[in-house]
Design an enzyme around this catalytic site. Structure first.
Site, PDB file in Angstrom:
ATOM      1  N   GLU A 144      -3.867  -1.983  -5.729  1.00 47.46           N
ATOM      2  CA  GLU A 144      -2.445  -1.542  -4.750  1.00 47.46           C
ATOM      3  C   GLU A 144      -1.545  -0.165  -4.915  1.00 47.46           C
ATOM      4  O   GLU A 144      -1.417   0.567  -4.640  1.00 47.46           O
ATOM      5  CB  GLU A 144      -0.626  -2.782  -4.758  1.00 47.46           C
ATOM      6  CG  GLU A 144       0.143  -2.180  -4.004  1.00 47.46           C
ATOM      7  CD  GLU A 144       0.120  -1.746  -2.866  1.00 47.46           C
ATOM      8  OE1 GLU A 144      -0.021  -2.974  -2.286  1.00 47.46           O
ATOM      9  OE2 GLU A 144       0.071  -0.976  -2.230  1.00 47.46           O
ATOM     10  N   LYS A 177      -8.611   8.568  -3.432  1.00 46.12           N
ATOM     11  CA  LYS A 177      -7.568   7.832  -2.568  1.00 46.12           C
ATOM     12  C   LYS A 177      -7.459   7.920  -0.705  1.00 46.12           C
ATOM     13  O   LYS A 177      -7.534   6.819  -0.311  1.00 46.12           O
ATOM     14  CB  LYS A 177      -6.249   8.779  -2.669  1.00 46.12           C
ATOM     15  CG  LYS A 177      -5.567   8.634  -4.147  1.00 46.12           C
ATOM     16  CD  LYS A 177      -4.048   9.218  -4.605  1.00 46.12           C
ATOM     17  CE  LYS A 177      -3.702   8.807  -6.382  1.00 46.12           C
ATOM     18  NZ  LYS A 177      -2.822   9.913  -6.279  1.00 46.12           N
TER      19      LYS A 177
END
Lengths: 402, 402
Positions: A124, A200
């Protein structure tokens, strides 16, 4: 009581140990048992640390301790981090991480290995720091076909662009300022060239579209080409400039890229300033969802790592539902084929611009150069037009619904 | 293959059936099995519906069918919905719902019952429609002590306030417009009086602080007192007016209330316009996280209900980790003790205002009445000052860090 190991005592690692300490009560309640750090792996010495007795320098100590069932890898990079992650998973230990590079480069293999060993590999914190992204995407929105995912994914570049916007600073001055304040590293390449955003958006694409997107497949432009003049022209035209990572489904393929964009000042995304990050997800049922917060930093990132630790502790003997399939060249669509309105800055006269581009919107800032916004066209059409004697000093997409 | 029942075929119910149909492929992949609607409970007839063969009018049919292990309650209210939810849980069936009233009034009992029966009671759709809120709060941020949670939680009132802001409309005209467009119901009381926001902040408080907060414990002011003049003055002072539900920890208690607030136009929350919602969460490690999207509507709400169905299907024989303890009067701190700067509109002269309130910031809009922003003080201090011969026509808090 469960005992864990933290690999690496840098900014994130020390944050993880700190959050586990200061919030131990609520963490124990949510994990339904106390979580104790048994080892911290680092080759440096921290003689004054209150945790100094926990330090070990040999990974084997952790690997061979059957009491350790969860490992937090917060080393970063794809060297020791990959080796330790593999061996931990192979030994039947769950691994949680903030390491975006490792997940972006090796995520599908590591997820596969975790599945084989019936343990968890959770990350996460690898995207958006403390912002909840992966669970919202993979759990709350899993009844949707995802059409697009994009966002402001790097705090350093957003800080620099915000400084340029607010204070009229040049890129190089804003970078120095960011380094002075600790928002940019001494070697800022990974941030300012867009590599961090690239990793990302790879992770987000892989989660959203179910197949691994590799960093090398993603055309990446950082912010070093954004000038003070561009910021002023964009402002005059009603926009701010932000670095976006963006992935969009195109038929059965996806277009993924990293580049600066002009964002209309009237939209929420334009207010994501300084080191804040935002992830925007468009699903076919839910519409548009925005998730915003601190995209980096010691405690926000640690908050996400510890949430994964709690999840791993809760699911020691069952698997969390994160996975994606292998990728491949046939997955990727050329992003230059995506339609967009464009911002261009050029030495050409307004007359020349109008001759080639037809009706455009010019910046009204008095300047020796001409800046304008085109109609909607794809990147190849822009290239063709630019071959007719107009040299673009800057060329950025306008974010919008096309 | 798993078979489910949908209770109620109104806007949300028909959306749930529709999303399960159009996104059946991705839903089956994420649930690891096909999900089929076996029954739709409604007493109305839908002779032309493609799903007409699925309709039943007797809940017993569903209750007594052992093939049904998951029930979606999208009836609303606390009558039949409570009865059917209780009996479903007692029969060992998991229940998912969008019913905020039921969760706000009876959540802790129903969660307790679900726990006893080792089934799940899930309600992601009850707050923020399709916006991921409950999992981010209870999973991604569960390493944090939550300091505050608040947000724009009702689309109807946000639409009305946005219309008043953009077009200078009166409240009553903006309400009629919202009703014409289907954004407000024929009887708009629950929305405009703040009851809907009240229920949602009760659910968010209970999740964030771990004890049940009941609607009757929450002082609630809707938007019927917001005038076109207030909007103009607020705009002049640099603010928009938004209805917020807000809960903040104060020592070992919490302050919870619903009221219109002035929000600085430079902040992201001020850009949450029309029917969009936003939930802001402040945790001691992660800092501030914002979650934004469509807070209501057929498909966004259905998206969240179906995500819960998928989660219930994945966890047929294990419990999800949502729960809170019983509440009580000793949990609640009087929100009028919370400090704030305030917006006031009054017939009093500027001289009189400055005499009583000291240094304030006046709206520069020419008007027969005086509007101004006070220094920081709590609600009781405002009341005391207002007793000195100043009558407030409007009195709203300014959102800020105090």
């Amino acid at each position: 009581m469960i005992k864990i190991a933290v690999l690496g005592y840098g900014i994130v690692g020390s944050g993880v140990v700190h959050v586990l300490d200061i919030n131990s009560g609520i963490i124990a309640k949510n994990a339904e048992q106390k979580i104790e750090v048994k080892y911290i792996l680092d080759i440096r010495e921290f003689a004054d640390s209150p945790y100094k007795d926990l330090f070990v320098s040999d990974f084997e100590t952790i690997l061979n301790d059957p009491e350790i069932s969860v490992v937090a890898e917060v080393i970063g990079g794809v060297g020791a981090a990959l080796d330790f992650t593999r061996r931990s998973l192979e030994a039947g230990k769950s691994v949680v991480t903030s390491n975006k590079e490792l997940v972006a480069e090796h995520g599908s293999q590591l997820l596969k290995l975790a599945k084989e060993k019936n343990v968890n590999y959770l990350f996460e914190a690898s995207v958006g720091g403390g912002i909840p992204v992966i669970r919202p995407l993979t759990q709350c929105m899993n009844a949707n076909i995802i059409n697009e995912i994009y966002g402001i994914l790097n705090g350093t570049t957003n800080y620099i662009l915000t400084d340029m916007q607010r204070n009229g600073a040049d890129f190089s001055d804003a970078l120095k300022e960011a380094q002075l304040k600790g928002y940019a590293e001494a070697d800022p390449t990974a941030d300012i060239e867009g590599h961090d955003t690239n990793r990302k958006i790879c992770i987000l694409s892989s989660l959203a579209f179910g197949r691994h997107v590799y960093p090398s497949q993603v055309p990446t432009e950082g912010i070093t080409g954004v000038t003070a003049e561009d910021i002023i022209h964009a402002d005059n035209l009603g926009y701010k400039i932000k670095l976006l990572g963006r992935a969009r489904s195109v038929g059965d393929k996806i277009s993924v890229y990293v580049a600066p964009h002009l964002i209309a000042k009237s939209t929420m995304l334009a207010d994501i300033d300084d080191v804040m990050n935002a992830v925007i997800i468009r699903g076919n049922a839910v519409g548009t969802v925005s998730l915003c917060g601190a995209g980096a930093g010691k405690l926000p990132t640690a908050s996400a790592v510890v949430a994964d630790i709690i999840d791993a502790v809760r699911h020691l003997h069952s698997r969390r539902w994160i996975s994606w399939d292998e990728g491949g060249a046939n997955l990727i669509s050329d992003p230059s084929l995506l339609d967009s309105a464009w911002y261009l800055r050029t030495d050409a006269t307004k007359e020349k611009v109008e001759k080639e581009f037809g009706s455009v919107v010019f910046s009204q800032v008095p300047a020796s150069q001409t800046a304008f916004i085109t109609g909607v066209m794809n990147g190849k059409m822009i290239c063709d037009l630019l071959e007719r004697g107009i040299t673009a000093k800057s060329q950025f997409r306008i974010l919008g619904d096309y």
